[in-house]
Write a protein that holds these residues in place. Structure first.
Motif, PDB file in Angstrom:
ATOM      1  N   HIS A  69       0.843  -1.191   0.000  1.00 45.05           N
ATOM      2  CA  HIS A  69       0.000   0.000   0.000  1.00 45.05           C
ATOM      3  C   HIS A  69       0.883   1.247   0.000  1.00 45.05           C
ATOM      4  O   HIS A  69       2.000   1.247   0.517  1.00 45.05           O
ATOM      5  CB  HIS A  69      -0.969   0.018   1.187  1.00 45.05           C
ATOM      6  CG  HIS A  69      -0.309   0.021   2.529  1.00 45.05           C
ATOM      7  ND1 HIS A  69       0.212  -1.120   3.106  1.00 45.05           N
ATOM      8  CD2 HIS A  69      -0.091   1.028   3.424  1.00 45.05           C
ATOM      9  CE1 HIS A  69       0.709  -0.828   4.285  1.00 45.05           C
ATOM     10  NE2 HIS A  69       0.561   0.460   4.493  1.00 45.05           N
ATOM     11  N   GLY A  94      -8.611  -0.397  -6.043  1.00 46.41           N
ATOM     12  CA  GLY A  94      -8.019   0.173  -4.844  1.00 46.41           C
ATOM     13  C   GLY A  94      -6.749   0.970  -5.028  1.00 46.41           C
ATOM     14  O   GLY A  94      -6.183   1.458  -4.040  1.00 46.41           O
ATOM     15  N   GLN A 123     -10.867   1.194  -9.130  1.00 52.23           N
ATOM     16  CA  GLN A 123     -11.880   0.243  -8.677  1.00 52.23           C
ATOM     17  C   GLN A 123     -11.243  -0.939  -7.938  1.00 52.23           C
ATOM     18  O   GLN A 123     -11.895  -1.609  -7.142  1.00 52.23           O
ATOM     19  CB  GLN A 123     -12.707  -0.249  -9.862  1.00 52.23           C
ATOM     20  CG  GLN A 123     -13.882  -1.118  -9.460  1.00 52.23           C
ATOM     21  CD  GLN A 123     -14.937  -1.217 -10.542  1.00 52.23           C
ATOM     22  OE1 GLN A 123     -15.237  -0.252 -11.228  1.00 52.23           O
ATOM     23  NE2 GLN A 123     -15.510  -2.405 -10.695  1.00 52.23           N
TER      24      GLN A 123
END
Length: 369
Positions: A31, A325, A323
């Motif tokens: 992330h 992430g 969509q």
């Protein structure tokens, strides 16, 4: 709690419009912690584009640009860390794609090599962070195209056992990653994406790009010109294949026009259609009735291009990677952070099913801080 595994990814693509830098934590699912983008000035962008073609005094000009870009890459990394309020000592490594100056894949008349600049020695010195760079040549040494490399990251991040997916990267050039429910990942360049449209827009409007594709939407597709552009032998080549500005550039477009008088907005509409059709044709060759298509790269923000892709794909879903992430702007920079992590951990970064390499190998050189 396990310590973060922090890497920086640096990307400057074929369009040479900006340096994108992302700070990624790979401790659990990857992330983004922070992101930073630094536009490239017109003078340095013009020099990058000029060096993509044979020209005078290349070695001295290349050497100067190599240092200039390394300084800019370093500044982007340091600005990113300031925004994140994180000390450089906490970063495991930087993964720097570098700026591609010449890409001659296997089968080129000029030989087989690829060259990305932005001296990683200097990046490591200026940032104090170990830097991984020069990813593409190791794949070429193993018989591959040296591109695309991002499909391995797409597979790690986006593979889904419940649906067939195609990840479409629309940068200066377009490439696709095929992620079937089962079976090998495939990927290859499909042709130009933004490079030709941006060059045409700069010449006729004086702007770096056609915002949202509005200018293209004001024109009409010239079917004769579209047919001529699609006649280039690259589009008929089987995969694995890769391309770049060496092949699809403003001079090639002008020579294809061959002094025909076409409204500039109609040429722009035709160039957008060229991108949409070549991407769609490539994906349809996969012979799957149901495919979810996810778009990343700068082209994801071109509303007219996204609309045409939706039209051409019919009932198949077309969306951006948002969509899934992840903001489509940061996928490639994030991929080179991931590739740096692969290298640091002595793991392969290429996919032989994508590049055509004889085997999967550890990519890049490591420049210790």
């Amino acid at each position: 709690m396990p310590s973060p595994q922090l890497y920086i990814g640096l990307m400057s693509g074929t369009s040479a419009d900006a340096i994108d830098a992302v700070l990624v934590d790979f401790q659990a699912s990857p992330h983004i912690i922070a992101k930073y983008s630094s536009p490239l000035g017109s003078e340095i962008r013009n020099e990058i584009h000029a060096l993509a073609q044979p020209s005078a005094n290349e070695i001295d000009r290349l050497g100067k640009l190599d240092i200039q870009l390394a300084e800019l890459f370093s500044q982007a990394c340091l600005a990113l860390l300031r925004e994140a309020n994180i000390n450089a000592g906490k970063i495991v490594a930087i993964g720097s794609h570098g700026q591609t100056i010449r890409h001659r894949p296997p089968g080129s008349n000029e030989g087989c090599f690829t060259l990305q600049i932005g001296d990683p020695n200097l990046i490591a010195e200026l940032t104090g962070i170990t830097t991984v760079a020069d990813f593409r040549r190791r794949d070429m040494a193993a018989g591959g195209q040296g591109a695309p490399l991002v499909p391995a990251f797409h597979r790690a991040l986006f593979h889904c056992p419940d649906e067939h997916r195609a990840i479409v990267n629309l940068g200066g050039m377009a490439n696709i990653t095929w992620l079937p429910k089962q079976g090998p990942t495939l990927g290859f360049d499909t042709g130009p994406a933004n490079a030709l449209m941006d060059s045409w827009t700069l010449t006729h409007l004086g702007t770096r790009y056609d915002k949202s594709g509005a200018w293209a939407a004001s024109g009409r597709v010239d079917q004769q010109l579209l047919h001529q552009l699609l006649a280039h032998n690259f589009f008929a080549k089987p995969a694995p294949k890769s391309t770049g500005r060496e092949t699809f550039n403003y001079e090639w477009l002008v020579s294809t026009l061959n002094k025909r008088i076409i409204k500039p907005e109609d040429v722009q509409a035709t160039l957008l259609e060229l991108t949409a059709v070549s991407v769609c044709d490539a994906i349809k060759q996969l012979n799957e009735a149901s495919i979810a298509v996810f778009v990343c790269g700068g082209g994801a923000y071109n509303h007219q291009l996204m609309s045409r892709l939706s039209d051409l794909f019919g009932d198949n879903q077309v969306a951006t990677t948002a969509q899934l992430g992840i903001d489509p702007q940061w996928i490639e920079a994030m991929a080179f952070a991931w590739l740096a992590q692969q290298t640091i951990n002595h793991r392969p970064g290429n996919l032989k099913s994508v590049t055509g390499a004889r085997r999967e190998v550890i990519l890049g050189g490591v420049y210790y801080a």
